[in-house]
Scaffold this active site. Structure first.
Site, PDB file in Angstrom:
ATOM      1  N   CYS A 159       0.948  -1.395  -0.013  1.00 38.39           N
ATOM      2  CA  CYS A 159      -0.031   0.249  -0.032  1.00 38.39           C
ATOM      3  C   CYS A 159       0.852   1.340   0.162  1.00 38.39           C
ATOM      4  O   CYS A 159       0.377   2.469  -0.222  1.00 38.39           O
ATOM      5  CB  CYS A 159      -0.930  -0.117   1.057  1.00 38.39           C
ATOM      6  SG  CYS A 159      -2.198  -1.318   1.284  1.00 38.39           S
ATOM      7  N   LYS A 184      -9.867   6.594   4.567  1.00 41.68           N
ATOM      8  CA  LYS A 184     -11.279   6.218   5.142  1.00 41.68           C
ATOM      9  C   LYS A 184     -12.459   6.773   4.181  1.00 41.68           C
ATOM     10  O   LYS A 184     -13.481   5.932   4.006  1.00 41.68           O
ATOM     11  CB  LYS A 184     -11.711   6.788   6.483  1.00 41.68           C
ATOM     12  CG  LYS A 184     -12.895   6.405   7.205  1.00 41.68           C
ATOM     13  CD  LYS A 184     -13.086   4.970   7.324  1.00 41.68           C
ATOM     14  CE  LYS A 184     -14.390   4.775   7.706  1.00 41.68           C
ATOM     15  NZ  LYS A 184     -15.534   4.944   6.709  1.00 41.68           N
ATOM     16  N   CYS A 235     -13.508   0.800   9.031  1.00 39.73           N
ATOM     17  CA  CYS A 235     -12.571   0.164   7.981  1.00 39.73           C
ATOM     18  C   CYS A 235     -12.508   0.995   6.721  1.00 39.73           C
ATOM     19  O   CYS A 235     -13.534   1.560   6.433  1.00 39.73           O
ATOM     20  CB  CYS A 235     -13.144  -1.221   7.623  1.00 39.73           C
ATOM     21  SG  CYS A 235     -13.105  -2.014   9.219  1.00 39.73           S
ATOM     22  N   HIS A 266      -8.999   4.405  -1.104  1.00 38.37           N
ATOM     23  CA  HIS A 266      -7.689   3.832  -1.058  1.00 38.37           C
ATOM     24  C   HIS A 266      -7.283   2.803  -2.454  1.00 38.37           C
ATOM     25  O   HIS A 266      -7.373   1.679  -2.402  1.00 38.37           O
ATOM     26  CB  HIS A 266      -7.625   2.788   0.074  1.00 38.37           C
ATOM     27  CG  HIS A 266      -6.333   1.977   0.375  1.00 38.37           C
ATOM     28  ND1 HIS A 266      -5.149   2.883  -0.223  1.00 38.37           N
ATOM     29  CD2 HIS A 266      -5.924   0.967   0.901  1.00 38.37           C
ATOM     30  CE1 HIS A 266      -4.123   2.053   0.111  1.00 38.37           C
ATOM     31  NE2 HIS A 266      -4.713   0.909   0.862  1.00 38.37           N
TER      32      HIS A 266
END
Length: 397
Positions: free
Chosen positions: A88, A340, A213, A344
């Site tokens: 990531c 969030k 998440c 992403h």
């Protein structure tokens, strides 16, 4: 340490696509969207680019391996393109390559572009990839929510924080990010939520609920860098400089030795210390204007505040509850909504963080604009608490 790159490289242009469920676009269109904004911002022609770094993590989905996907999509003038991948933190890795090339004198002007097209896979989270033989042998039952839920449990046990206090603190993290993201037209999620909604959401992995998440998104981001001298020759004023750029990678200590207690990110502390040294920062709590961190889960953000030495160890949850990291707090965090709410797309996230810092430093962040920021820090994490790569970058005026 080595002399470092402080003030040797300037960011002269950045771009970012809208993040979200971009069913209308392939990775090529997303890259073009970010690239065109960055090039217009820099005010240069493609022929002025000397080299490119290209980040994408899960290439099998359709972006492809190698440098040609970027070069073909952008019709680059047959310059060198290096594809990089570091979980990531891939976007930060692309930025590091471009910055180092300029700092070393190997390129006058370089571009970093990151992209990921994840929604087409049909997965709600990250798609299953070919892990080889390593992961099945060492972590056969691991999942991202489960791994970071263990971080929350270890943090709570070490610092004697009640379940209720920690749950409310991480809920506040999510509420804050949603409030910030609601002001961002490029963000994936722009819905405001309440603490009660977050607390009552379905549990994913104790204590992480649905709103704790981050999801996955489609998107791309780009940065163009050069030397300060060339930037001034191009007519640029009020330059945004790269102050520090550090990467730390796990060596097995966390996963294979009981000296690590699971309550913090070992690599983040190392990268942060080196970045502060490179940037000449000795009081980060007072000197850093704003931060973008890798909030893959709300507890990750909370713990990272301590790993960046902005909150005292064991006290980060109190700073969160007191609004220290809110949009109007002393050190605003995730002003653009963070992973969030901005989203992403793995290969683009590190560059997206820098994009927000860059806009803020230039006073171009619209409704999110902070008052007179001078230093912005980004923290980009790839992997799990027990095995990861961590990038810390600092840019400023």
């Amino acid at each position: 340490m080595a002399a470092g790159i402080r003030d040797k490289v300037a960011v002269i242009g950045m771009g970012c696509s809208k993040f979200g469920e971009r069913w209308d676009c392939g990775p090529e269109e997303l890259m073009v969207e970010a690239y065109l904004e960055a090039m217009a911002d820099a005010g240069i022609e493609p022929t002025q680019l000397d080299a490119a770094w290209f980040s994408t993590h899960i290439d099998e989905i359709g972006t492809g391996k190698g440098g040609t996907p970027l070069s073909v999509a952008l019709r680059l003038p047959n310059i060198a393109v290096t594809r990089v991948e570091n979980f990531c933190a891939s976007g930060s890795e692309a930025f590091r390559g471009a910055v180092y090339a300029v700092a070393a004198g190997a390129a006058d002007i370089a571009i970093a572009v990151g992209v990921e097209k994840l929604k087409d896979t049909g997965y709600g989270g990250l798609p299953t990839g070919n892990m080889g033989t390593y992961i099945p042998q060492t972590a056969p039952n691991g999942s991202a929510p489960g791994n970071f839920a263990q971080l929350a449990s270890a943090y709570r046990a070490k610092h004697n924080v009640s379940r209720e206090d920690l749950k409310r603190a991480i809920a506040h993290v999510s509420v804050k990010s949603h409030a910030n993201g609601s002001k961002n037209p490029k963000a994936h999620l722009r819905n405001v939520v309440t603490e009660e909604q977050v607390m009552a959401a379905p549990m994913i992995a104790e204590p992480l609920g649905l709103f704790d998440c981050c999801g996955v998104s489609d998107g791309a981001a780009a940065a163009i860098v050069t030397t300060p001298e060339i930037a001034r020759a191009l007519g640029k004023k009020d330059l945004v400089y790269v102050k520090a750029l550090q990467l730390s990678v796990s060596n097995g200590m966390e996963s294979q030795h009981n000296s690590w207690d699971g309550s913090y990110f070992h690599t983040a502390r190392i990268a942060a210390k080196k970045a502060y040294l490179e940037a000449g920062i000795d009081r980060p709590r007072d000197q850093i204007s704003m931060i973008e961190v890798h909030d893959c889960f709300s507890v990750t953000e909370l713990v990272t505040m301590e790993d960046l030495f902005i909150s005292p160890e064991g006290q980060g949850w109190k700073d969160v509850m007191n609004g220290f990291y809110d949009g109007d707090g002393q050190v605003p965090c995730q002003i653009d909504g963070g992973l969030k709410c901005f989203g992403h797309p793995i290969g683009a996230s590190g560059l997206r963080m820098l994009y927000e810092m860059y806009l803020q430093l230039q006073g171009r962040a619209g409704d999110r604009q902070l008052s007179n920021p001078s230093l912005g820090l980004t923290h980009n994490l790839g992997g799990a608490p027990a095995s990861n790569v961590c990038s810390v970058a600092i840019i400023g005026l």
